[in-house]
Scaffold this motif. Structure first.
Motif, short mmCIF file in Angstrom:
data_model
loop_
_atom_site.label_atom_id
_atom_site.label_comp_id
_atom_site.label_asym_id
_atom_site.label_seq_id
_atom_site.Cartn_x
_atom_site.Cartn_y
_atom_site.Cartn_z
N UNK A 332 -22.77 36.02 -51.16
CA UNK A 332 -21.31 36.00 -51.25
C UNK A 332 -20.76 34.86 -50.39
N UNK A 333 -19.63 34.29 -50.77
CA UNK A 333 -19.05 33.19 -49.97
C UNK A 333 -18.88 33.58 -48.50
N UNK A 334 -18.45 34.83 -48.25
CA UNK A 334 -18.27 35.27 -46.87
C UNK A 334 -19.59 35.24 -46.11
N UNK A 335 -20.67 35.65 -46.78
CA UNK A 335 -21.99 35.64 -46.15
C UNK A 335 -22.48 34.21 -45.93
N UNK A 336 -22.22 33.35 -46.88
CA UNK A 336 -22.61 31.95 -46.72
C UNK A 336 -21.93 31.32 -45.50
N UNK A 337 -20.65 31.60 -45.34
CA UNK A 337 -19.91 31.03 -44.21
C UNK A 337 -20.43 31.59 -42.89
N UNK A 338 -20.77 32.86 -42.90
CA UNK A 338 -21.29 33.46 -41.68
C UNK A 338 -22.62 32.81 -41.28
N UNK A 339 -23.48 32.59 -42.27
CA UNK A 339 -24.76 31.94 -41.99
C UNK A 339 -24.53 30.52 -41.44
N UNK A 340 -23.59 29.80 -42.06
CA UNK A 340 -23.30 28.43 -41.61
C UNK A 340 -22.73 28.43 -40.19
N UNK A 363 -21.17 23.18 -44.53
CA UNK A 363 -22.00 22.97 -45.71
C UNK A 363 -21.64 23.88 -46.89
N UNK A 364 -21.00 25.02 -46.64
CA UNK A 364 -20.71 25.96 -47.73
C UNK A 364 -19.29 25.82 -48.25
N UNK A 365 -18.51 24.90 -47.73
CA UNK A 365 -17.13 24.73 -48.19
C UNK A 365 -17.09 24.04 -49.54
N UNK A 366 -16.06 24.28 -50.33
CA UNK A 366 -15.89 23.55 -51.59
C UNK A 366 -15.78 22.05 -51.33
N UNK A 367 -15.98 21.27 -52.35
CA UNK A 367 -16.01 19.82 -52.17
C UNK A 367 -14.68 19.26 -51.68
N UNK A 368 -13.57 19.94 -51.99
CA UNK A 368 -12.24 19.48 -51.56
C UNK A 368 -11.78 20.18 -50.29
N UNK A 369 -12.60 21.07 -49.74
CA UNK A 369 -12.22 21.78 -48.54
C UNK A 369 -11.41 23.02 -48.86
N UNK A 370 -11.29 23.88 -47.88
CA UNK A 370 -10.52 25.11 -48.11
C UNK A 370 -9.63 25.46 -46.92
N UNK A 371 -9.32 24.47 -46.11
CA UNK A 371 -8.48 24.72 -44.95
C UNK A 371 -7.73 23.49 -44.55
#
Length: 436
Positions: A332-340, A363-371
């Motif tokens: 899940x995206x949330x899990x990916x971010x936690x690992x990163x 490394x897990x962010x979308x190519x255009x960023x999310x923040x």
């Protein structure tokens, strides 16, 4: 099978004509240097050596310098003492007050013999040199010698209205020209080997050779000028500072190598612990470097990318339950971010790899960023694509599966993967498959 060697930055060693087709620039550089070496030896054997004692002294210095060659970061072989000795012999006008008369071809013959004798022990021990680097050292001397020795009579202290500054200015100018010529040649060979842009390779070579190249050139000039008064003893006096510089560069190279070995060892912890598939980190790292070369990343950025790609999954060590198969692309995206985030925190503890930690964190962010931070760094986008390719294709022996994975990344409709990076990955994989 897509093994870690599949993604190597250098093609597998091929014999004969196949390798010549793979690296024509490298072959051309070696062939030109070999032609000058053979021609100078033949010419000097026919016409005879002059001032044999001087030639012997410089030849021994060059041979010892070549024997003590070092390998700098980027797999660059250099022989500072040998190169300085060769430049000194080229610029030699008088020796202890006596005018010298050796020709440009004798200089090249002495340098050829010195290089050969210095390399023989390495070859006997199974440490064959990178012949393109030896050829480049030879071509630098060829360029300087053929431009300087014809003017020796006019520059010699015995000539009418002699002044020292024209000779010194010519020496300095030729050292600069030789250094730039070497950088261009090295960039052409490196761009061909890594399949990167020659402009990027040229800037990397200028940075890599700036300090040591100037030290070698200055030492060569000092050896030539000092020998005018001190004779052959000047060889020892003015070679000593260069030896100290060489020791410093050798230690720097050893520190860089230790860093990389430590990072590689640390990256295997996730494999040993069963968190990721065996060889995953190394395959991602190799593919990421190849993609970075396709995108024209600088050498320093490629090194950081390699570190980050090797340790991109280290955050999984903090998980209670490992991700199935270690494939974070399915998490899940949330899990990916936690690992990163966890991996980034571990890397920041080193205190010296903050830029690498940032690549891992994003490394897990979308190519255009999310923040508010904007798009993630290029290295992070490269790691995201390389990790997805290996997670989805693994060590598959089916080329169609690899192409299907790339097509899946191309069809991503949520902006997760950078299209330019995906296309660069496709080119890198296609080129590696063709070489394999």
């Amino acid at each position: 099978m897509i093994t870690e060697e599949f993604y190597t930055m250098r093609a597998p060693r091929r014999a004969g004509a196949w390798r010549m087709l793979d690296e024509p620039v490298r072959v051309l550089v070696v062939a030109i240097a070999a032609a000058f070496a053979a021609g100078s030896l033949l010419w000097t054997l026919i016409t005879g050596f002059v001032e044999g004692q001087t030639a012997l002294a410089f030849g021994v210095l060059i041979a010892l310098g070549e024997l003590a060659r070092i390998t700098l970061p980027g797999n660059r072989e250099v022989a500072p003492v040998a190169s300085a000795g060769a430049i000194g012999y080229t610029f030699l006008l008088t020796l202890g007050g006596d005018t010298v008369h050796h020709s440009a071809w004798q200089v090249l013959a002495v340098v050829t013999v010195g290089f050969a004798l210095g390399e023989l022990p390495h070859i006997a021990a199974g440490r064959s040199p990178e012949w393109s680097d030896v050829a480049r050292r030879m071509l630098v001397i060829v360029a300087i010698t053929l431009a300087f020795r014809p003017f020796v009579d006019a520059l010699s202290p015995g000539s009418t209205h002699w002044q020292w500054w024209p000779a010194l200015l010519l020496m300095a100018a030729l050292v600069l020209v030789g250094w730039l010529t070497d950088a261009v040649t090295a960039a052409a060979v490196r761009a061909e080997r890594l399949r990167t842009r020659i402009t990027v390779a040229f800037r990397d070579e200028l940075r890599a050779h700036a300090g040591l190249g100037m030290a070698i050139g200055a030492s060569g000039i000092l050896i030539a000028l000092a020998s005018t008064i001190t004779g052959l003893s000047g060889l020892l006096v003015f070679t000593a500072p260069l030896l100290v510089t060489q020791v410093a560069f050798r230690r720097f190279a050893e520190v860089r190598l230790t860093y990389l070995q430590t990072v590689r060892a640390l990256s295997r912890v996730t494999e040993v612990g069963g968190y990721v598939a065996p060889g995953h980190s190394r395959r991602v790292s190799r593919l990421a470097k190849s993609v970075g070369c396709e995108l024209g990343m600088r050498e320093s950025d490629l090194l950081e990318l390699e570190y980050a790609a090797l340790m991109h999954d280290i955050g999984q060590l903090s998980l209670r339950d490992p991700v199935a198969g270690g494939a974070t692309v399915f998490a899940l995206p949330r899990e990916q971010r936690r690992i990163a985030e966890l991996g980034s925190a571990v890397i920041r503890e080193t205190g010296v790899l903050d830029s690498v930690a940032e690549l891992v964190r994003r490394q897990c962010e979308p190519s255009m960023g999310d923040g508010d931070d904007g798009p993630p760094p290029l290295g992070s986008r490269v790691i995201k694509v390389a990790n997805a390719v290996d997670d989805l294709a693994g060590e598959s022996a089916d080329p169609e599966r690899v192409q299907a994975v790339l097509e899946r990344l191309r069809m991503d409709g949520f902006g997760e993967y950078d299209p330019d990076v995906v296309e660069a990955a496709a080119r890198a994989i296609e080129r590696a498959a063709a070489r394999w």
